[in-house]
Design an enzyme around this catalytic site. Sequence first.
Site, mmCIF file in Angstrom:
data_model
loop_
_atom_site.group_PDB
_atom_site.id
_atom_site.type_symbol
_atom_site.label_atom_id
_atom_site.label_comp_id
_atom_site.label_asym_id
_atom_site.label_seq_id
_atom_site.Cartn_x
_atom_site.Cartn_y
_atom_site.Cartn_z
ATOM 1 C CG HIS A 328 14.222 4.944 8.455
ATOM 2 N ND1 HIS A 328 14.676 5.859 9.374
ATOM 3 C CD2 HIS A 328 14.612 3.728 8.902
ATOM 4 C CE1 HIS A 328 15.312 5.226 10.349
ATOM 5 N NE2 HIS A 328 15.283 3.928 10.082
ATOM 6 C CG HIS A 371 10.200 -3.847 11.163
ATOM 7 N ND1 HIS A 371 11.458 -4.179 11.620
ATOM 8 C CD2 HIS A 371 10.041 -4.524 9.992
ATOM 9 C CE1 HIS A 371 12.048 -4.989 10.766
ATOM 10 N NE2 HIS A 371 11.211 -5.223 9.773
ATOM 11 C CD GLU A 377 13.925 -5.313 15.195
ATOM 12 O OE1 GLU A 377 13.834 -4.225 15.826
ATOM 13 O OE2 GLU A 377 13.481 -5.470 14.047
ATOM 14 C CG HIS A 401 10.283 -4.833 19.830
ATOM 15 N ND1 HIS A 401 11.062 -3.731 19.618
ATOM 16 C CD2 HIS A 401 9.384 -4.480 20.800
ATOM 17 C CE1 HIS A 401 10.646 -2.730 20.386
ATOM 18 N NE2 HIS A 401 9.624 -3.170 21.114
ATOM 19 C CG HIS A 407 9.115 -3.592 16.574
ATOM 20 N ND1 HIS A 407 9.028 -4.872 16.063
ATOM 21 C CD2 HIS A 407 10.171 -3.021 15.940
ATOM 22 C CE1 HIS A 407 9.990 -5.073 15.187
ATOM 23 N NE2 HIS A 407 10.699 -3.960 15.078
#
Length: 475
Positions: A328, A371, A377, A401, A407
Site C-alpha cells: 500500500h 500507523h 491527521e 488522529h 490509528h
Amino acid sequence: NEYKSYLSSESMECEDNSSKKKEARKRKPDTEVSHVFKKPDSDGLEYMYGFGNEFQSECLPGALPEGQNTPQQCAYGLYAEQLSGSAFTCPRETNKRTWLYRIQPSVKHTPFQELKKHGCSFKEGYENLPVTPEPLRWMPFDLGPDCHDFIDGLHTLMGAGDPCSRYGSAIHVYMCSSSMKNNAFYNSDGDWLIVPQLGVLYITTEMGKMTVAPNEICVIQQGMKFKVDVKEQSRGYILEVWGNHFTLPNLGPIGANGLANPRDFETPVAWYEHTNEKYVIRNKFQNRFFSCEQDHSPFDVVAWHGNYVPYKYKLRNFMVINATAFDHADPSIFTVLTCTGMREGTALCDFVIFPPRWAVQENTFRPPYFHRNCMSEFMGLISGSYEAKPHTLQPGGATLHSMMTPHGPNTECFEAASKEVLKPVRVATNSMAFMFESSLSYRLTQYAVYHCSVIDPNYWQTWDDLPVLFTKDKK
C-alpha cells in the site's frame, strides 16, 4: 437555469460592446491573456485556466493600462490598487501580487469595531484549550439555525501556531443557510482552502465570481474580499494556513504530469457592480473578528492583472497514482495542494484526497495500514464511505488522529481485507474522503470538545474487538 439569479443583474454584467472595443487602445491578440485562456464552465461562468499564471481580465475595453501599472489617470476614472500576497523582495517564482482597477479604493470605510462573540476564534488563548492525545471522531456537524450566513456559521475545531508570527494553521467547519447579501469578508491572517460537503457556494470575489460545489474546492488567499451566497443548507470544512501559500506538490520521479495538473485550476474573470448601497466588511485579524462599513461595493473591480488570485479545482480531475504490484503506497501520492513548512520536505499542511480508483496489488493488505505518525491527521468525508473505516466516518463528520496517536482500519475492514480474493477491484466508488495533514500538533477548541454536541466518546472502541491472531505456527 438555477444560476440565472446569480448571473443576471444588469449592473453586475461586464460590458462587451464591439464599438467600444474599436475605440479602445489596440493590443496584440497574444497579450490578451484573459481572452486566450478563458472559457465557460458547466456552471455558466467564465474562468481562466492554470496555476500560478500571470492573468489579466477586464470588463470594459481599455480598462487595463498598457505597459504600466499606475498611470497618472486611469481609464474610466478608476483607482489603481495593488494587493500584495508576498514581500516585495521575494524571489520572482514566489512573488505574489495583483493590480486592481476599481471604482473606489478599499481605504474608504468607517473605523473597525471588534465583534465580541464569534465561534471562529482562538482569542481565549491556548492555555485554556483542551489537550488530549485521544483519537477523536465527530459525527456530522449540526446544520444550525436558518439565520446563519457563511461567516456567522463558522466554528474553529483546532489550531496551532500563531498568525502574529506568521506560522501556523487552523481547521474550521461552516454550517449556513443564508446568503451574505451586502456583507463581505476578508482574512488578514492567512489563506482559506474551502471544501464544501453539502450545498453549492456561490462566491463573489474582488476578481470575479465562481461557484464551488461538493467534490470541488476553492482557495481564497490572504486579504481577498469575498461573499458567499447559498440557496440551501450548506456545510463544509476549511483549512487555514498562516505564513505561506498553497502550491502544487513536486512530482519528482513521477515526471512532468500527474496528480493535480495545473491546467485544471480555474480563476474567475473580472466582474463588477457599481452601487452606493452600504456594505458591512468583516475581517479576521490576529484570530479576532472586526467589522467596518462603507458606502460602496467592495466588488467594484472593473479590471485586474496579476498572479495573486482566488481559484477553484474539481476533485474529479485528479490523476491518481497508485501501487500496481504490491504493498500500500503512502497517502502522500494523493496530495492535491501543499503549504510548505520550515523544513525541506515537511509540509506545514497538505490537502490530500482519497478518490475513486483501482486496487490491483498482489499478496497485499490493500486498505490503509496501521500507523503512528509524526504528523497530525484530520479527516473528513464529502460523500460515500471511507474504505478503511466503513460506517465509522460519516459524510459531514470528521476524525482527528493526533501526532503519534495510533490509528488504522477497523475490525470490519481488517477482517474483510485479510481474507478477500485478490483481484482488480474498484475502490471508493461514489465516495470522496480527504485529509488535512499537518506537521503541527493541533490544540482543540472548547467548541470541538464541549459545545458542538457531536463528538463521539466511544470512538476508541472502533479497534477494541481486533482479535489476537498470533500463533507460533508459521502460516
